[in-house]
Design a protein around this motif. Structure first.
Motif: not given
Length: 150
Positions: A42-47, A63-64, A75-77
């Motif tokens: 999930p962190q990879y997807l956010a990055m 949304a993305r 996750l962002l934290k």
């Protein structure tokens, strides 16, 4: 009255199980590759979202990723505690939180460039097959979301 065709009812014949179990296998294939980068899937997807368009609101990122903002925030934290992103409140509307890459987060993109190639090798499929599969799955997701939103 028209009769519906008999549809398969065993686990292995279910589309939902094929999608679910394939998703689990894909995530497992990513795990050792991403561990070298210090990222979870999930962190990879956010990055990936941030490497495409930096300085995005948490709401827009959620949304993305097709996730709820409350799911994205922890996750962002974690990414912030790793030094890859920083969160900042909007200047015009303090209720809006923006996510920005740090220098370390931007530099991580160079290290992550080989991830798609490693996954391509893991699938043992052609790029053409995988692009078609991605497009078909995207179309299916859109159709299902339209159905859900009715």
């Amino acid at each position: 009255m028209t009769q519906r065709p008999a549809l398969p009812f065993t686990l292995d014949e279910q589309l939902c199980f094929a999608l679910y179990s394939t998703s689990l296998a894909m995530t497992k294939a990513y795990k050792p590759i991403l561990e070298r980068l210090g990222l979870t899937y999930p962190q990879y997807l956010a990055m990936l979202v941030l490497w495409e368009s930096d300085d995005i609101s948490v709401k827009d990122m959620a949304a993305r990723l097709n996730l709820d903002p409350a799911t994205v925030t922890p996750l962002l934290k974690r990414l912030e505690s790793q030094g890859y992103v920083e969160r900042a409140r909007g200047t015009e509307d303090e209720r809006i939180v923006y996510i920005r890459l740090t220098k370390a987060g931007a530099a991580l993109k160079r290290s992550a460039r080989e991830v798609p190639a490693e996954i391509l090798c893991a699938t043992q499929q052609t790029p053409k097959f995988l692009l078609r599969l991605r497009d078909d799955l995207t179309s299916l997701r859109t159709t299902l979301n339209d159905y859900i939103d009715q």
